[in-house]
Scaffold this motif. Structure first.
Motif, PDB file in Angstrom:
ATOM      1  N   ARG A 188       0.707  -1.258  -0.123  1.00 47.82           N
ATOM      2  CA  ARG A 188       0.039  -0.003   0.047  1.00 47.82           C
ATOM      3  C   ARG A 188       0.748   1.121   0.017  1.00 47.82           C
ATOM      4  NH1 ARG A 188      -3.575   1.119   4.785  1.00 47.82           N
ATOM      5  NH2 ARG A 188      -2.630   3.282   4.764  1.00 47.82           N
ATOM      6  N   THR A 189       2.297   1.148  -0.446  1.00 46.12           N
ATOM      7  CA  THR A 189       3.026   2.363  -0.417  1.00 46.12           C
ATOM      8  C   THR A 189       3.374   2.566  -1.713  1.00 46.12           C
ATOM      9  OG1 THR A 189       3.518   1.605   1.921  1.00 46.12           O
ATOM     10  CG2 THR A 189       5.083   3.191   0.727  1.00 46.12           C
ATOM     11  N   VAL A 190       3.141   3.750  -2.136  1.00 45.46           N
ATOM     12  CA  VAL A 190       3.846   4.406  -3.431  1.00 45.46           C
ATOM     13  C   VAL A 190       5.249   5.157  -2.900  1.00 45.46           C
ATOM     14  CG1 VAL A 190       3.753   6.220  -5.392  1.00 45.46           C
ATOM     15  CG2 VAL A 190       1.776   4.669  -4.336  1.00 45.46           C
ATOM     16  N   VAL A 191       6.341   4.669  -3.498  1.00 43.80           N
ATOM     17  CA  VAL A 191       7.603   5.016  -3.103  1.00 43.80           C
ATOM     18  C   VAL A 191       8.189   5.980  -4.292  1.00 43.80           C
ATOM     19  CG1 VAL A 191       9.805   4.310  -2.041  1.00 43.80           C
ATOM     20  CG2 VAL A 191       7.884   2.918  -1.785  1.00 43.80           C
ATOM     21  N   VAL A 192       8.427   7.256  -4.032  1.00 45.24           N
ATOM     22  CA  VAL A 192       8.844   8.188  -4.839  1.00 45.24           C
ATOM     23  C   VAL A 192      10.397   8.515  -4.524  1.00 45.24           C
ATOM     24  CG1 VAL A 192       8.516  10.307  -5.911  1.00 45.24           C
ATOM     25  CG2 VAL A 192       6.460   9.086  -5.412  1.00 45.24           C
ATOM     26  N   ASN A 193      11.435   8.236  -5.661  1.00 46.42           N
ATOM     27  CA  ASN A 193      12.629   8.372  -5.695  1.00 46.42           C
ATOM     28  C   ASN A 193      12.797  10.096  -5.425  1.00 46.42           C
ATOM     29  OD1 ASN A 193      15.511   8.749  -6.173  1.00 46.42           O
ATOM     30  ND2 ASN A 193      15.504   6.705  -6.528  1.00 46.42           N
ATOM     31  N   LEU A 194      13.192  10.876  -4.535  1.00 44.83           N
ATOM     32  CA  LEU A 194      13.691  12.004  -4.668  1.00 44.83           C
ATOM     33  C   LEU A 194      14.460  12.458  -5.823  1.00 44.83           C
ATOM     34  CD1 LEU A 194      13.481  15.063  -3.006  1.00 44.83           C
ATOM     35  CD2 LEU A 194      15.820  14.266  -2.039  1.00 44.83           C
ATOM     36  N   LYS A 195      15.326  11.884  -6.349  1.00 42.33           N
ATOM     37  CA  LYS A 195      16.091  11.964  -7.557  1.00 42.33           C
ATOM     38  C   LYS A 195      15.424  12.331  -8.665  1.00 42.33           C
ATOM     39  CE  LYS A 195      20.415  10.304  -9.845  1.00 42.33           C
ATOM     40  NZ  LYS A 195      21.170   9.207 -10.140  1.00 42.33           N
ATOM     41  N   ARG A 196      14.233  11.261  -8.808  1.00 43.57           N
ATOM     42  CA  ARG A 196      13.370  11.657  -9.819  1.00 43.57           C
ATOM     43  C   ARG A 196      12.471  12.777  -9.661  1.00 43.57           C
ATOM     44  NH1 ARG A 196      16.626   8.731 -11.861  1.00 43.57           N
ATOM     45  NH2 ARG A 196      16.925  10.798 -12.835  1.00 43.57           N
ATOM     46  N   TRP A 197      12.032  13.028  -8.532  1.00 39.91           N
ATOM     47  CA  TRP A 197      11.220  14.278  -8.268  1.00 39.91           C
ATOM     48  C   TRP A 197      11.838  15.354  -8.738  1.00 39.91           C
ATOM     49  CZ3 TRP A 197       6.020  13.913  -7.101  1.00 39.91           C
ATOM     50  CH2 TRP A 197       5.251  15.248  -6.714  1.00 39.91           C
ATOM     51  N   VAL A 198      12.953  15.368  -8.465  1.00 38.16           N
ATOM     52  CA  VAL A 198      13.679  16.916  -8.427  1.00 38.16           C
ATOM     53  C   VAL A 198      14.073  17.031  -9.890  1.00 38.16           C
ATOM     54  CG1 VAL A 198      15.579  18.179  -7.907  1.00 38.16           C
ATOM     55  CG2 VAL A 198      14.401  16.918  -6.220  1.00 38.16           C
ATOM     56  N   LEU A 199      14.681  15.805 -10.474  1.00 38.67           N
ATOM     57  CA  LEU A 199      15.644  16.007 -11.732  1.00 38.67           C
ATOM     58  C   LEU A 199      14.718  15.565 -12.923  1.00 38.67           C
ATOM     59  CD1 LEU A 199      19.130  14.596 -10.809  1.00 38.67           C
ATOM     60  CD2 LEU A 199      18.383  16.820 -10.786  1.00 38.67           C
ATOM     61  N   GLY A 200      13.576  14.716 -12.872  1.00 36.29           N
ATOM     62  CA  GLY A 200      13.052  14.392 -13.799  1.00 36.29           C
ATOM     63  C   GLY A 200      13.640  13.008 -14.574  1.00 36.29           C
ATOM     64  N   SER A 201      13.580  12.994 -15.959  1.00 32.14           N
ATOM     65  CA  SER A 201      14.194  11.830 -16.601  1.00 32.14           C
ATOM     66  C   SER A 201      14.773  12.347 -17.879  1.00 32.14           C
ATOM     67  CB  SER A 201      13.265  10.862 -16.895  1.00 32.14           C
ATOM     68  OG  SER A 201      13.561   9.859 -17.671  1.00 32.14           O
ATOM     69  N   ASP A 202      15.822  12.062 -18.364  1.00 37.02           N
ATOM     70  CA  ASP A 202      16.290  12.435 -19.900  1.00 37.02           C
ATOM     71  C   ASP A 202      15.329  11.761 -20.946  1.00 37.02           C
ATOM     72  OD1 ASP A 202      18.516  13.693 -18.685  1.00 37.02           O
ATOM     73  OD2 ASP A 202      19.896  11.820 -18.936  1.00 37.02           O
ATOM     74  N   GLN A 203      14.605  10.956 -20.641  1.00 37.89           N
ATOM     75  CA  GLN A 203      13.756  10.265 -21.658  1.00 37.89           C
ATOM     76  C   GLN A 203      12.470  11.222 -21.653  1.00 37.89           C
ATOM     77  OE1 GLN A 203      14.026   7.704 -23.707  1.00 37.89           O
ATOM     78  NE2 GLN A 203      16.173   7.309 -22.869  1.00 37.89           N
ATOM     79  N   PHE A 204      12.058  12.203 -20.711  1.00 41.13           N
ATOM     80  CA  PHE A 204      10.962  13.010 -20.833  1.00 41.13           C
ATOM     81  C   PHE A 204      11.225  14.511 -21.163  1.00 41.13           C
ATOM     82  CE2 PHE A 204       7.413  15.026 -19.387  1.00 41.13           C
ATOM     83  CZ  PHE A 204       6.377  13.908 -19.186  1.00 41.13           C
ATOM     84  N   ASP A 205      10.803  14.895 -22.250  1.00 38.10           N
ATOM     85  CA  ASP A 205      11.157  16.181 -22.640  1.00 38.10           C
ATOM     86  C   ASP A 205      10.250  17.249 -22.044  1.00 38.10           C
ATOM     87  OD1 ASP A 205       9.028  15.844 -24.254  1.00 38.10           O
ATOM     88  OD2 ASP A 205      10.156  16.066 -26.193  1.00 38.10           O
ATOM     89  N   GLY A 206       9.259  17.328 -21.177  1.00 39.60           N
ATOM     90  CA  GLY A 206       8.420  18.281 -20.695  1.00 39.60           C
ATOM     91  C   GLY A 206       9.066  18.757 -19.501  1.00 39.60           C
ATOM     92  N   PRO A 207       8.449  19.677 -18.787  1.00 38.76           N
ATOM     93  CA  PRO A 207       9.354  20.266 -17.535  1.00 38.76           C
ATOM     94  C   PRO A 207       8.910  19.201 -16.406  1.00 38.76           C
ATOM     95  CG  PRO A 207       6.684  21.102 -17.999  1.00 38.76           C
ATOM     96  CD  PRO A 207       7.027  20.397 -19.134  1.00 38.76           C
ATOM     97  N   VAL A 208       9.519  19.321 -15.448  1.00 40.67           N
ATOM     98  CA  VAL A 208       9.809  18.601 -14.516  1.00 40.67           C
ATOM     99  C   VAL A 208       8.552  18.400 -13.712  1.00 40.67           C
ATOM    100  CG1 VAL A 208      10.600  20.211 -12.550  1.00 40.67           C
ATOM    101  CG2 VAL A 208      11.327  17.621 -12.436  1.00 40.67           C
ATOM    102  N   THR A 209       7.513  19.334 -13.664  1.00 41.98           N
ATOM    103  CA  THR A 209       6.449  19.171 -12.926  1.00 41.98           C
ATOM    104  C   THR A 209       5.503  18.506 -13.681  1.00 41.98           C
ATOM    105  OG1 THR A 209       5.704  21.308 -14.062  1.00 41.98           O
ATOM    106  CG2 THR A 209       6.287  21.450 -11.649  1.00 41.98           C
ATOM    107  N   GLU A 210       5.714  18.180 -14.936  1.00 43.40           N
ATOM    108  CA  GLU A 210       4.860  17.287 -15.651  1.00 43.40           C
ATOM    109  C   GLU A 210       5.271  15.589 -15.466  1.00 43.40           C
ATOM    110  OE1 GLU A 210       3.169  16.533 -20.235  1.00 43.40           O
ATOM    111  OE2 GLU A 210       4.841  18.159 -19.880  1.00 43.40           O
ATOM    112  N   TYR A 211       6.858  15.662 -15.233  1.00 45.61           N
ATOM    113  CA  TYR A 211       7.356  14.314 -15.000  1.00 45.61           C
ATOM    114  C   TYR A 211       6.900  13.898 -13.822  1.00 45.61           C
ATOM    115  CZ  TYR A 211      10.313  10.358 -14.991  1.00 45.61           C
ATOM    116  OH  TYR A 211      10.831   9.006 -14.759  1.00 45.61           O
ATOM    117  N   ARG A 212       6.662  14.765 -12.584  1.00 42.16           N
ATOM    118  CA  ARG A 212       6.062  14.352 -11.457  1.00 42.16           C
ATOM    119  C   ARG A 212       4.700  13.686 -11.589  1.00 42.16           C
ATOM    120  NH1 ARG A 212       8.009  19.977  -8.918  1.00 42.16           N
ATOM    121  NH2 ARG A 212      10.094  19.838  -9.048  1.00 42.16           N
ATOM    122  N   ALA A 213       3.967  14.566 -12.527  1.00 35.81           N
ATOM    123  CA  ALA A 213       2.794  13.846 -12.809  1.00 35.81           C
ATOM    124  C   ALA A 213       2.577  12.409 -13.444  1.00 35.81           C
ATOM    125  CB  ALA A 213       1.924  14.721 -13.810  1.00 35.81           C
ATOM    126  N   LEU A 214       3.521  12.162 -14.124  1.00 32.25           N
ATOM    127  CA  LEU A 214       3.894  10.784 -14.584  1.00 32.25           C
ATOM    128  C   LEU A 214       4.228   9.899 -13.570  1.00 32.25           C
ATOM    129  CD1 LEU A 214       4.191   8.729 -16.805  1.00 32.25           C
ATOM    130  CD2 LEU A 214       6.714   9.350 -17.104  1.00 32.25           C
TER     131      LEU A 214
END
Length: 271
Positions: A188-214
């Motif tokens: 029952r736990t969603v675990v979000v990596n702080l690294k991804r929350w802050v930096l996003g992903s090189d595969q995702f060309d939108g803003p980091v806020t949109e990557y957080r939505a993903l």
């Protein structure tokens, strides 16, 4: 690779769909049988009891709106806060709470928790996550799911934002390999990596806020029973349940489960 939507156009679409100025919960839209843990993609066994942040007034929760089309982070979430490699594994619960979002189906109450020692506002993260789950292209679109942010009392799942080392321990306890890089869902736990929350992903060309939505749509998708899928065809939007960080396979990056016309975005199932 298929044709990609230009980043400028994607930012305009995102700005229309999910304003970066996060407002009061009262202004938001609307109102689990858990899968086995999935990497990249609830309470952690043996986790310490979370602390609590002090509640704040409604006025204090209302940040000023961002300019339309802004690709910057939400208030309280600097784009380059420190990312400690590891942390204590104890969490503070955001005392933000809101009304249910979504028009039907099962109501799932959730808490947002931030690992101690991270320079990240739990309250701002909670409001950002609440806004994502209230989005008309999110999991409430089909009328089968609704969500409510709570700061105390019973909950159906938790969203934990944690350092890479803590993510590895939580996910590793369920046999998942996150290698300090990705997120997971365990019980029952969603675990979000702080690294991804802050930096996003090189595969995702939108803003980091949109990557957080993903991140949130993908991991909460597991909480409501959705499995991994892959690209549905060159040039199409990547499904939210696709592991987009591993490559887009001809699709273009996309954060949302549903298209603007209400169509569910999916592709072939991944075993």
């Amino acid at each position: 690779m298929g044709k990609r939507v230009p980043a400028r156009r994607r930012r305009r679409l995102y700005a229309r769909a999910l304003p970066l100025g996060l407002g009061l919960t009262a202004l938001l839209v609307g109102g689990v049988a858990a899968l086995a843990g999935r990497p990249e993609s609830g309470p952690t066994p043996g986790a310490a009891a979370p602390g609590e942040e002090k509640p704040r007034s409604a006025a204090a929760r209302t940040p000023p709106p961002s300019p339309a089309g802004s690709a910057g982070p939400s208030p309280g979430t600097p784009s380059r806060i420190p990312i400690p490699p590891d942390g204590p594994g104890t969490f503070t619960t955001a005392r933000s709470a809101g009304s249910p979002v979504g028009s039907g189906g099962t109501l799932r109450r959730y808490k947002v928790q931030v690992e101690r020692g991270i320079d990240l506002s739990g309250r701002e993260a909670a409001v950002e996550i609440e806004t994502i789950l209230a989005h008309p292209r999110g999991w409430t679109s089909e009328g089968r799911h609704s969500f409510q942010l709570v700061g105390s009392g019973p909950s159906d799942f938790e969203v934990k934002i944690a350092t890479p080392g803590t993510v590895d321990r939580i996910c590793g306890a369920a046999g998942l390999r996150t290698r300090g890089e990705v997120n997971c869902t365990v019980g029952r736990t969603v675990v979000v990596n702080l690294k991804r929350w802050v930096l996003g992903s090189d595969q995702f060309d939108g803003p980091v806020t949109e990557y957080r939505a993903l991140i949130i749509n993908h991991e909460v998708g597991h909480r409501i029973g959705r499995g991994h899928v892959t690209c549905g065809g060159a040039g199409k939007p990547a499904p939210a349940m696709m592991q987009q960080i591993k490559g887009l396979r001809g699709c273009h990056a996309n954060a949302w489960p549903y298209a603007e016309d209400g169509t569910y975005i999916t592709g072939p199932a991944v075993p």
